[in-house]
Design a protein around this motif. Structure first.
Motif, PDB file in Angstrom:
ATOM      1  N   GLU A  32       0.839  -1.188   0.000  1.00 38.13           N
ATOM      2  CA  GLU A  32       0.000   0.000   0.000  1.00 38.13           C
ATOM      3  C   GLU A  32       0.882   1.248   0.000  1.00 38.13           C
ATOM      4  OE1 GLU A  32      -2.405   2.933   0.031  1.00 38.13           O
ATOM      5  OE2 GLU A  32      -3.293   0.930  -0.155  1.00 38.13           O
ATOM      6  N   LYS A  33       0.616   2.168  -0.935  1.00 38.45           N
ATOM      7  CA  LYS A  33       1.461   3.363  -1.067  1.00 38.45           C
ATOM      8  C   LYS A  33       1.274   4.342   0.086  1.00 38.45           C
ATOM      9  CE  LYS A  33      -1.730   6.190  -3.815  1.00 38.45           C
ATOM     10  NZ  LYS A  33      -2.897   5.348  -3.535  1.00 38.45           N
ATOM     11  N   ALA A  34       0.092   4.342   0.716  1.00 44.70           N
ATOM     12  CA  ALA A  34      -0.210   5.311   1.778  1.00 44.70           C
ATOM     13  C   ALA A  34       0.273   4.813   3.133  1.00 44.70           C
ATOM     14  CB  ALA A  34      -1.713   5.578   1.818  1.00 44.70           C
ATOM     15  N   ALA A  35       0.234   5.723   4.098  1.00 41.45           N
ATOM     16  CA  ALA A  35       0.622   5.371   5.462  1.00 41.45           C
ATOM     17  C   ALA A  35      -0.530   4.718   6.216  1.00 41.45           C
ATOM     18  CB  ALA A  35       1.080   6.625   6.209  1.00 41.45           C
ATOM     19  N   GLU A  36      -1.738   4.797   5.660  1.00 42.10           N
ATOM     20  CA  GLU A  36      -2.933   4.212   6.272  1.00 42.10           C
ATOM     21  C   GLU A  36      -3.515   3.145   5.352  1.00 42.10           C
ATOM     22  OE1 GLU A  36      -4.896   4.680   8.986  1.00 42.10           O
ATOM     23  OE2 GLU A  36      -3.748   6.236   9.998  1.00 42.10           O
ATOM     24  N   ILE A  37      -4.101   2.128   5.931  1.00 36.96           N
ATOM     25  CA  ILE A  37      -4.824   1.146   5.127  1.00 36.96           C
ATOM     26  C   ILE A  37      -6.197   1.719   4.768  1.00 36.96           C
ATOM     27  CG2 ILE A  37      -3.686  -0.875   6.113  1.00 36.96           C
ATOM     28  CD1 ILE A  37      -6.770  -0.910   7.473  1.00 36.96           C
ATOM     29  N   GLY A  38      -6.839   1.110   3.786  1.00 36.81           N
ATOM     30  CA  GLY A  38      -8.214   1.491   3.486  1.00 36.81           C
ATOM     31  C   GLY A  38      -8.455   2.057   2.111  1.00 36.81           C
ATOM     32  N   GLY A  39      -7.409   2.582   1.445  1.00 37.88           N
ATOM     33  CA  GLY A  39      -7.647   3.202   0.148  1.00 37.88           C
ATOM     34  C   GLY A  39      -8.607   4.363   0.289  1.00 37.88           C
ATOM     35  N   ARG A  40      -9.676   4.352  -0.514  1.00 43.02           N
ATOM     36  CA  ARG A  40     -10.693   5.412  -0.420  1.00 43.02           C
ATOM     37  C   ARG A  40     -11.562   5.242   0.824  1.00 43.02           C
ATOM     38  NH1 ARG A  40     -12.150   5.235  -6.756  1.00 43.02           N
ATOM     39  NH2 ARG A  40     -10.295   3.941  -6.829  1.00 43.02           N
ATOM     40  N   THR A  41     -11.335   4.168   1.576  1.00 45.66           N
ATOM     41  CA  THR A  41     -12.093   3.926   2.805  1.00 45.66           C
ATOM     42  C   THR A  41     -11.180   4.124   4.012  1.00 45.66           C
ATOM     43  OG1 THR A  41     -13.223   2.247   1.491  1.00 45.66           O
ATOM     44  CG2 THR A  41     -13.811   2.326   3.781  1.00 45.66           C
ATOM     45  N   ALA A  42     -10.228   5.023   3.877  1.00 48.95           N
ATOM     46  CA  ALA A  42      -9.233   5.236   4.928  1.00 48.95           C
ATOM     47  C   ALA A  42      -9.718   6.236   5.978  1.00 48.95           C
ATOM     48  CB  ALA A  42      -7.922   5.726   4.305  1.00 48.95           C
ATOM     49  N   LEU A  43      -8.977   6.278   7.066  1.00 52.42           N
ATOM     50  CA  LEU A  43      -9.195   7.253   8.133  1.00 52.42           C
ATOM     51  C   LEU A  43      -8.417   8.523   7.816  1.00 52.42           C
ATOM     52  CD1 LEU A  43      -9.972   8.134  11.089  1.00 52.42           C
ATOM     53  CD2 LEU A  43      -7.852   7.004  11.813  1.00 52.42           C
ATOM     54  N   LEU A  44      -9.082   9.667   7.969  1.00 50.00           N
ATOM     55  CA  LEU A  44      -8.427  10.963   7.850  1.00 50.00           C
ATOM     56  C   LEU A  44      -8.489  11.641   9.213  1.00 50.00           C
ATOM     57  CD1 LEU A  44      -7.200  13.303   6.175  1.00 50.00           C
ATOM     58  CD2 LEU A  44      -9.542  14.003   5.634  1.00 50.00           C
ATOM     59  N   LYS A  45      -7.337  11.901   9.809  1.00 45.71           N
ATOM     60  CA  LYS A  45      -7.284  12.557  11.125  1.00 45.71           C
ATOM     61  C   LYS A  45      -6.654  13.932  10.967  1.00 45.71           C
ATOM     62  CE  LYS A  45      -6.437  10.513  15.019  1.00 45.71           C
ATOM     63  NZ  LYS A  45      -7.740  10.399  15.677  1.00 45.71           N
ATOM     64  N   GLN A  46      -7.234  14.897  11.684  1.00 50.34           N
ATOM     65  CA  GLN A  46      -6.696  16.254  11.612  1.00 50.34           C
ATOM     66  C   GLN A  46      -7.093  17.027  12.870  1.00 50.34           C
ATOM     67  OE1 GLN A  46      -6.338  18.139   7.712  1.00 50.34           O
ATOM     68  NE2 GLN A  46      -7.508  19.880   8.498  1.00 50.34           N
ATOM     69  N   ASP A  47      -6.098  17.461  13.631  1.00 55.50           N
ATOM     70  CA  ASP A  47      -6.304  18.331  14.797  1.00 55.50           C
ATOM     71  C   ASP A  47      -7.324  17.758  15.789  1.00 55.50           C
ATOM     72  OD1 ASP A  47      -4.517  20.170  13.677  1.00 55.50           O
ATOM     73  OD2 ASP A  47      -6.113  21.164  12.552  1.00 55.50           O
ATOM     74  N   GLY A  48      -7.254  16.443  16.022  1.00 53.80           N
ATOM     75  CA  GLY A  48      -8.125  15.813  17.008  1.00 53.80           C
ATOM     76  C   GLY A  48      -9.474  15.378  16.467  1.00 53.80           C
ATOM     77  N   PHE A  49      -9.722  15.611  15.178  1.00 56.50           N
ATOM     78  CA  PHE A  49     -10.977  15.206  14.541  1.00 56.50           C
ATOM     79  C   PHE A  49     -10.713  14.032  13.605  1.00 56.50           C
ATOM     80  CE2 PHE A  49     -11.483  19.626  15.715  1.00 56.50           C
ATOM     81  CZ  PHE A  49     -12.797  19.722  16.162  1.00 56.50           C
TER      82      PHE A  49
END
Length: 490
Positions: A32-49
């Motif tokens: 997987e090229k990204a740091a997270e699994i999931g592809g388009r079903t991945a988790l996006l975290k930003q500033d506690g959200f």
């Protein structure tokens, strides 16, 4: 005999394939090229959200339950499902329609808003229950060649396919009020199409939502892909994150290995492709060795894209989990996106607000709001850097006006925007078409890229393959390719 299997892409299709293959004892490696699994079903975290990058709702949970059962797991040990009631709130012209998972309650809602149509709802549900019985075997059919169409199960299902009818025509058999027809067809924009172009067979999608319900996973849909990855690793599979595949190497009609961005070469017996299909064909094979015609690939019909906004708010909002704001003329709106390829002035907006049932995605007394607006894909040549700010303002003003919110902008603590350009550049989605190949008859069943004759040891799994681009269908595509693989190695 155990095989070494390389899977490119840790999206739901790749993870479901890996679950089944590791359960059978194969040596499975996902890159997987990204740091997270999931592809388009991945988790996006930003500033506690926390946000779901892509899909935010789950329907037809029976498919998911069956996948976990096939791996001798109980899905309830991994994720918590919350049944949504209402399913969603639809703002269509002068009405707000909020159907329920309880069909009797939905009938009362229809009787209140569309007097006389409630009995038509019964007929729609009854007829589509029979249609689904006939279509279900087709979703599980490999369609490895055109001859598959002439199998008995396919011929038996033909009357249910309502060939020649588009979805909006199919719904006209049941509902007289055009607003109610829209309420049972808006989901087609998540197939990247207009209901005036979508085959009538897809009436089973709104049926399935009303019959099985719609579910939220606590923490987001991304928790599902994390659960799937846990099972893969429990079974001995390996997931390699931050490992971008640079090149797929072939010889004698087989893939011999993949080359990673760091220069490492990885060999395998079989290769499952779960990365975006068109991007993979056009970028990961050298042009002289691409297993399909790149000209034909470019001429296929691709879905619309999406302008996505992820907002972390310092407040809570009086919203259901899913709210859809309709434009005044949905047909013109979809024509502008799909044919004219311009940004509509009158928008269709899907709001996802998990805080209505889930307190885990944001700090206390705060919330997240995911906004998705269908827009043209990158065939349009729209300059998204120029259009980004104006479209953002139009979206916020439209939400404030239609939902009677005051100064939503002032409550935004953190924000991320993904444009069609970003989907293609950063997420490697061909033309930024986030819903993949469209689903007209010429691109369904045997006409989807289910098998590439030029490569013998390659399987294609995910939204571009049969049956369709939707999470339950993607999981079915994994079942199909694993069954095919098992036949080939025995």
């Amino acid at each position: 005999m155990s095989k070494k299997i390389i899977i490119i892409g840790a999206g739901p299709g790749g993870l479901a394939s890996a679950m089944l293959l590791t359960e059978q004892g194969h040596d499975v490696h996902i890159y997987e090229k990204a740091a997270e699994i999931g592809g388009r079903t991945a988790l996006l975290k930003q500033d506690g959200f926390s946000f779901d990058l892509g899909p935010t709702a789950l329907n037809m949970p029976n498919v998911l339950t069956a996948l976990f059962a096939d791996c001798n797991r109980n899905i309830q040990d991994y994720i918590k499902l919350v049944s949504l009631d209402p399913l969603y709130s639809l703002y269509i012209e002068d009405i707000i329609f909020s159907p329920s998972a309880d069909q009797d309650r939905t009938k009362r809602e229809i009787a209140s808003l569309f007097p006389g149509e409630e009995e038509h709802y019964d007929r729609f549900m009854h007829d589509n229950a029979k249609k689904m019985i006939y279509l279900l075997p087709l979703w599980q059919e490999p369609f490895s060649s055109l001859w598959s169409v002439f199998r008995l199960r396919t011929l038996r299902a033909l009357p249910s396919l309502t060939l020649g009818n588009h979805l909006i025509d199919e719904l006209a058999k049941y509902f007289e009020d055009k607003r109610l027809r829209l309420a049972f067809s808006f989901e087609t924009k998540f197939l990247g199409m207009s209901p005036w172009e979508t085959p009538g067979a897809f009436s089973v999608i709104p049926f399935a939502e009303h019959y099985f319900g719609i579910f939220h996973i606590v923490g987001g849909i991304n928790r599902l892909t994390h659960a799937m990855s846990e099972i893969v690793q429990e079974n001995g599979g390996t997931i390699h994150l931050n490992q971008r595949v640079q090149q797929i190497n072939t010889a004698a009609k087989k893939i011999t290995s993949i080359t990673l961005e760091n220069g490492e070469t990885v060999e395998g017996d079989y290769f499952f492709l779960n990365a975006d299909y068109a991007y993979t064909m056009s970028h990961l094979f050298s042009q002289t060795k691409a297993p399909v015609s790149l000209k034909k690939l470019d001429k296929k019909k691709y879905s619309c894209s999406g302008f996505a906004m992820y907002l972390g708010l310092d407040t809570t909002l009086p919203l259901n989990v899913h709210t859809v704001l309709f434009p005044s003329d949905f047909r013109i709106h979809m024509d502008e996106i799909m044919r004219q390829q311009i940004i509509p002035e009158d928008l269709s907006i899907h709001l996802t607000y998990p805080a209505a049932v889930d307190k885990t995605v944001a700090p206390r007394n705060m919330s997240t709001l995911r906004i998705l607006v269908p827009v043209p894909n990158n065939d349009s040549k729209i300059n998204w850097e120029q259009e980004r700010s104006a479209l953002r303002q139009l979206i916020l003003k439209t939400i404030e006006k239609k939902l009677d919110f005051v100064d939503l902008e002032s409550h935004i603590l953190t924000e991320k925007i993904i444009t069609p350009h970003d989907w293609e550049k950063d997420y490697h989605i061909f033309k930024g078409a986030i819903f993949n190949l469209t689903h007209q008859l010429s691109q369904l069943g045997p006409f989807r890229p289910n098998k590439i004759p030029a490569i013998k040891n390659m399987k294609i799994v995910g939204g571009a393959s049969h049956p369709a681009n939707s999470l339950p269908f993607i999981l079915e595509s994994a079942n199909i390719v694993v069954r095919q693989f098992n036949k080939e190695i025995t």
